[in-house]
Design a protein around this motif. Sequence first.
Motif, mmCIF file in Angstrom:
data_model
loop_
_atom_site.group_PDB
_atom_site.id
_atom_site.type_symbol
_atom_site.label_atom_id
_atom_site.label_comp_id
_atom_site.label_asym_id
_atom_site.label_seq_id
_atom_site.Cartn_x
_atom_site.Cartn_y
_atom_site.Cartn_z
ATOM 1 N N VAL A 45 0.837 -1.195 0.000
ATOM 2 C CA VAL A 45 0.000 0.000 0.000
ATOM 3 C C VAL A 45 0.876 1.251 0.000
ATOM 4 O O VAL A 45 0.627 2.207 -0.748
ATOM 5 C CB VAL A 45 -0.957 0.013 1.213
ATOM 6 N N ALA A 46 1.926 1.259 0.810
ATOM 7 C CA ALA A 46 2.833 2.403 0.849
ATOM 8 C C ALA A 46 3.493 2.613 -0.507
ATOM 9 O O ALA A 46 3.655 3.758 -0.975
ATOM 10 C CB ALA A 46 3.889 2.197 1.932
ATOM 11 N N ASN A 47 3.866 1.520 -1.155
ATOM 12 C CA ASN A 47 4.474 1.589 -2.478
ATOM 13 C C ASN A 47 3.503 2.165 -3.507
ATOM 14 O O ASN A 47 3.848 3.070 -4.271
ATOM 15 C CB ASN A 47 4.921 0.187 -2.901
ATOM 16 N N PHE A 48 2.278 1.668 -3.515
ATOM 17 C CA PHE A 48 1.260 2.148 -4.458
ATOM 18 C C PHE A 48 0.988 3.634 -4.238
ATOM 19 O O PHE A 48 0.933 4.423 -5.201
ATOM 20 C CB PHE A 48 -0.017 1.325 -4.287
ATOM 21 N N LEU A 49 0.836 4.041 -2.987
ATOM 22 C CA LEU A 49 0.535 5.430 -2.681
ATOM 23 C C LEU A 49 1.697 6.359 -3.032
ATOM 24 O O LEU A 49 1.507 7.547 -3.296
ATOM 25 C CB LEU A 49 0.168 5.582 -1.201
#
Length: 208
Positions: A45-49
């Motif tokens: 999720v951190a990567n996508f955001l």
Amino acid sequence: MKSVMLFAASLLAATSAWAGPKVELVTNMGTMQVELNEAAAPATVANFLRYVDDGSYEGSIFHRLIPGFMVQGGGFDTNYQPLPTYSPVVNESNNGLKNVTGSIAMARTQDPNSATRQFYINFNDNHSLNGGRAAGYTVFGQLTLGEEVLEKMAKVPTGMNLTMRARDVPKQDIILQSVRRLDPDAADSGSKTAQAYATAPVATVVKK
């Protein structure tokens, strides 16, 4: 009708399972929203955001589409040129989230820990992508709005693209015009500054 019922069931399960950051994906075929599960897939999720916040998803395309399977995008511009990436993210496919209708997951190469910016949205329940003894494909969120847009995408004709030297490329451009967070609590936490990028191998979702 079947796909609508499957989406409704998936949506009910998603909304009862978590409440995480929401992201709006505005395409030239309509608007979708996804809700992310940072508790189950924190690194993903951190990567996508990170890509959402730096604005680099905007103007990218969905470059691979297989009816009854999935639509994949986020990694190429409208000239089918690969976009720069941050470092790969660790595989989190063993997190209990499944590749079901409307779920969003990361594309990758044969290396389980190679996912960067490309993601896909499942048209159906694709249990073969969940993995088992071997690592699967990391699911990190669920479509909560725009099932009719996803169904419209699934009907776009595909074929061979000489620039990409690939099959299953939509003959009609499906463009991500705007991608932004909808979670007000997270609005200020993402960096807008340019950071060092690295080129990664082309990701793909293998139909097993």
